[in-house]
Design a protein around this motif. Structure first.
Motif, PDB file in Angstrom:
ATOM      1  N   LEU A 167       0.510  -0.893   0.223  1.00 48.60           N
ATOM      2  CA  LEU A 167       0.459  -0.591  -0.069  1.00 48.60           C
ATOM      3  C   LEU A 167       1.160   1.625  -0.085  1.00 48.60           C
ATOM      4  N   ILE A 168       1.177   2.101  -1.077  1.00 44.46           N
ATOM      5  CA  ILE A 168       1.771   3.315  -1.238  1.00 44.46           C
ATOM      6  C   ILE A 168       0.255   4.418  -0.671  1.00 44.46           C
ATOM      7  N   THR A 169       0.549   5.532   0.800  1.00 48.22           N
ATOM      8  CA  THR A 169      -0.102   6.251   0.401  1.00 48.22           C
ATOM      9  C   THR A 169       1.358   7.447   0.434  1.00 48.22           C
ATOM     10  N   GLN A 170       0.404   8.755  -0.036  1.00 49.35           N
ATOM     11  CA  GLN A 170       1.319   9.913   0.076  1.00 49.35           C
ATOM     12  C   GLN A 170      -0.269  10.989   0.450  1.00 49.35           C
ATOM     13  N   LYS A 171       0.625  11.763   1.660  1.00 53.83           N
ATOM     14  CA  LYS A 171       0.090  12.893   1.616  1.00 53.83           C
ATOM     15  C   LYS A 171       0.772  13.776   1.159  1.00 53.83           C
ATOM     16  N   ILE A 172       0.062  15.265   1.017  1.00 55.08           N
ATOM     17  CA  ILE A 172       0.553  16.631   0.850  1.00 55.08           C
ATOM     18  C   ILE A 172      -0.125  17.315   1.809  1.00 55.08           C
ATOM     19  N   TYR A 173       1.055  18.079   2.301  1.00 48.59           N
ATOM     20  CA  TYR A 173       0.976  19.045   3.367  1.00 48.59           C
ATOM     21  C   TYR A 173       0.819  20.748   2.910  1.00 48.59           C
ATOM     22  N   ASN A 174       0.597  21.544   3.307  1.00 50.03           N
ATOM     23  CA  ASN A 174       1.265  22.669   3.753  1.00 50.03           C
ATOM     24  C   ASN A 174       2.180  22.973   4.777  1.00 50.03           C
ATOM     25  N   VAL A 175       3.388  23.628   3.729  1.00 47.95           N
ATOM     26  CA  VAL A 175       4.080  23.920   5.217  1.00 47.95           C
ATOM     27  C   VAL A 175       4.447  25.349   5.410  1.00 47.95           C
ATOM     28  N   ALA A 176       3.960  26.012   4.185  1.00 41.94           N
ATOM     29  CA  ALA A 176       4.542  27.805   4.366  1.00 41.94           C
ATOM     30  C   ALA A 176       4.517  28.028   6.118  1.00 41.94           C
ATOM     31  N   GLN A 177       5.460  28.979   5.540  1.00 37.60           N
ATOM     32  CA  GLN A 177       5.649  29.784   6.844  1.00 37.60           C
ATOM     33  C   GLN A 177       5.960  30.931   6.731  1.00 37.60           C
ATOM     34  N   ARG A 178       5.316  31.684   5.495  1.00 36.77           N
ATOM     35  CA  ARG A 178       5.450  33.013   5.575  1.00 36.77           C
ATOM     36  C   ARG A 178       4.317  32.698   4.277  1.00 36.77           C
ATOM     37  N   LEU A 179       3.148  33.874   4.051  1.00 35.41           N
ATOM     38  CA  LEU A 179       2.210  34.399   3.409  1.00 35.41           C
ATOM     39  C   LEU A 179       0.836  32.678   3.062  1.00 35.41           C
ATOM     40  N   ARG A 180       1.068  32.388   4.604  1.00 36.81           N
ATOM     41  CA  ARG A 180       0.203  30.911   4.174  1.00 36.81           C
ATOM     42  C   ARG A 180      -1.313  31.450   3.552  1.00 36.81           C
ATOM     43  N   TRP A 181      -1.845  32.207   3.547  1.00 34.28           N
ATOM     44  CA  TRP A 181      -2.899  33.087   2.922  1.00 34.28           C
ATOM     45  C   TRP A 181      -3.029  32.616   0.806  1.00 34.28           C
ATOM     46  N   GLY A 182      -1.727  32.663   0.841  1.00 33.72           N
ATOM     47  CA  GLY A 182      -1.281  32.677  -0.199  1.00 33.72           C
ATOM     48  C   GLY A 182      -1.659  30.683  -1.096  1.00 33.72           C
ATOM     49  N   VAL A 183      -1.632  30.330   0.211  1.00 33.63           N
ATOM     50  CA  VAL A 183      -1.565  28.584  -0.386  1.00 33.63           C
ATOM     51  C   VAL A 183      -3.015  28.338  -1.172  1.00 33.63           C
ATOM     52  N   PRO A 184      -4.121  28.474  -0.304  1.00 30.23           N
ATOM     53  CA  PRO A 184      -5.349  27.955  -1.175  1.00 30.23           C
ATOM     54  C   PRO A 184      -5.277  28.540  -2.890  1.00 30.23           C
ATOM     55  N   PHE A 185      -4.534  29.428  -3.191  1.00 31.48           N
ATOM     56  CA  PHE A 185      -4.883  29.943  -4.731  1.00 31.48           C
ATOM     57  C   PHE A 185      -3.594  29.523  -5.519  1.00 31.48           C
ATOM     58  N   VAL A 186      -2.457  29.274  -4.660  1.00 29.35           N
ATOM     59  CA  VAL A 186      -1.624  28.797  -5.253  1.00 29.35           C
ATOM     60  C   VAL A 186      -1.734  27.117  -5.584  1.00 29.35           C
ATOM     61  N   SER A 187      -2.124  26.461  -4.453  1.00 27.02           N
ATOM     62  CA  SER A 187      -2.408  25.031  -4.550  1.00 27.02           C
ATOM     63  C   SER A 187      -3.565  24.160  -5.576  1.00 27.02           C
ATOM     64  N   ARG A 188      -3.832  25.351  -6.342  1.00 30.93           N
ATOM     65  CA  ARG A 188      -5.552  24.390  -6.657  1.00 30.93           C
ATOM     66  C   ARG A 188      -4.795  23.549  -7.911  1.00 30.93           C
ATOM     67  N   THR A 189      -4.197  24.031  -8.727  1.00 28.07           N
ATOM     68  CA  THR A 189      -3.542  23.492  -9.639  1.00 28.07           C
ATOM     69  C   THR A 189      -3.130  22.218  -9.439  1.00 28.07           C
ATOM     70  N   PRO A 190      -1.326  22.095  -8.323  1.00 31.01           N
ATOM     71  CA  PRO A 190      -0.997  21.093  -8.233  1.00 31.01           C
ATOM     72  C   PRO A 190      -1.837  20.270  -7.052  1.00 31.01           C
ATOM     73  N   LEU A 191      -2.620  20.578  -6.204  1.00 30.10           N
ATOM     74  CA  LEU A 191      -3.673  20.025  -6.029  1.00 30.10           C
ATOM     75  C   LEU A 191      -5.053  18.750  -6.604  1.00 30.10           C
ATOM     76  N   ARG A 192      -5.365  19.350  -8.292  1.00 32.42           N
ATOM     77  CA  ARG A 192      -6.063  18.823  -8.612  1.00 32.42           C
ATOM     78  C   ARG A 192      -5.513  17.952 -10.023  1.00 32.42           C
ATOM     79  N   ASP A 193      -4.314  18.622 -10.030  1.00 33.27           N
ATOM     80  CA  ASP A 193      -3.115  17.431 -10.777  1.00 33.27           C
ATOM     81  C   ASP A 193      -2.696  15.933 -10.097  1.00 33.27           C
TER      82      ASP A 193
END
Length: 120
Positions: free
Chosen positions: A68-94
């Motif tokens: 079983l291969i399990t991949q977990k993706i995290y937001n580890v931003a130390q700054r500009l955390r508010w911007g992660v939902p915008f920049v992560s859309r495409t990587p999370l979709r893909d």
């Protein structure tokens, strides 16, 4: 102020081969400039961190069908955390398609069936 990592997505799949065969292929992450790879063969894990927000942790666990291969993706931003939902859309979709391709590559290399697991 240090921010904890925030879980964004989990992907799972089965490769019908023993962990001893699957793990080296999962941990073999090609080098990319600006990306840190930390592989731990004994723990059957690899962490990939790049950019200012992205971290992926992948583990290989034995199951009756093989691995079983399990991949977990995290937001580890130390700054500009508010911007992660915008920049992560495409990587999370893909991410599911990229994960499925990784499973297919591993299955092909080992000559065994593989499949994604829905809704882990």
């Amino acid at each position: 102020m240090s921010h904890p990592k925030k879980h964004l997505r989990t992907l799972q799949g089965i490769v019908e081969a023993p962990v001893e065969q699957v793990t080296p292929l999962v941990l073999d992450v090609p080098p990319v400039e600006g990306v840190t790879v930390d592989a731990d063969p004994a723990a059957r894990t690899v962490a990939v961190q790049g950019g200012w927000w992205y971290r992926s942790e992948t583990t290989v666990t034995p199951v009756p069908e093989g691995s079983l291969i399990t991949q977990k993706i995290y937001n580890v931003a130390q700054r500009l955390r508010w911007g992660v939902p915008f920049v992560s859309r495409t990587p999370l979709r893909d991410a599911p398609a990229a994960f499925a391709r990784q499973l297919e590559t591993i299955g092909t290399r080992l000559g065994v069936p593989q499949r994604t697991v829905r809704d882990p």
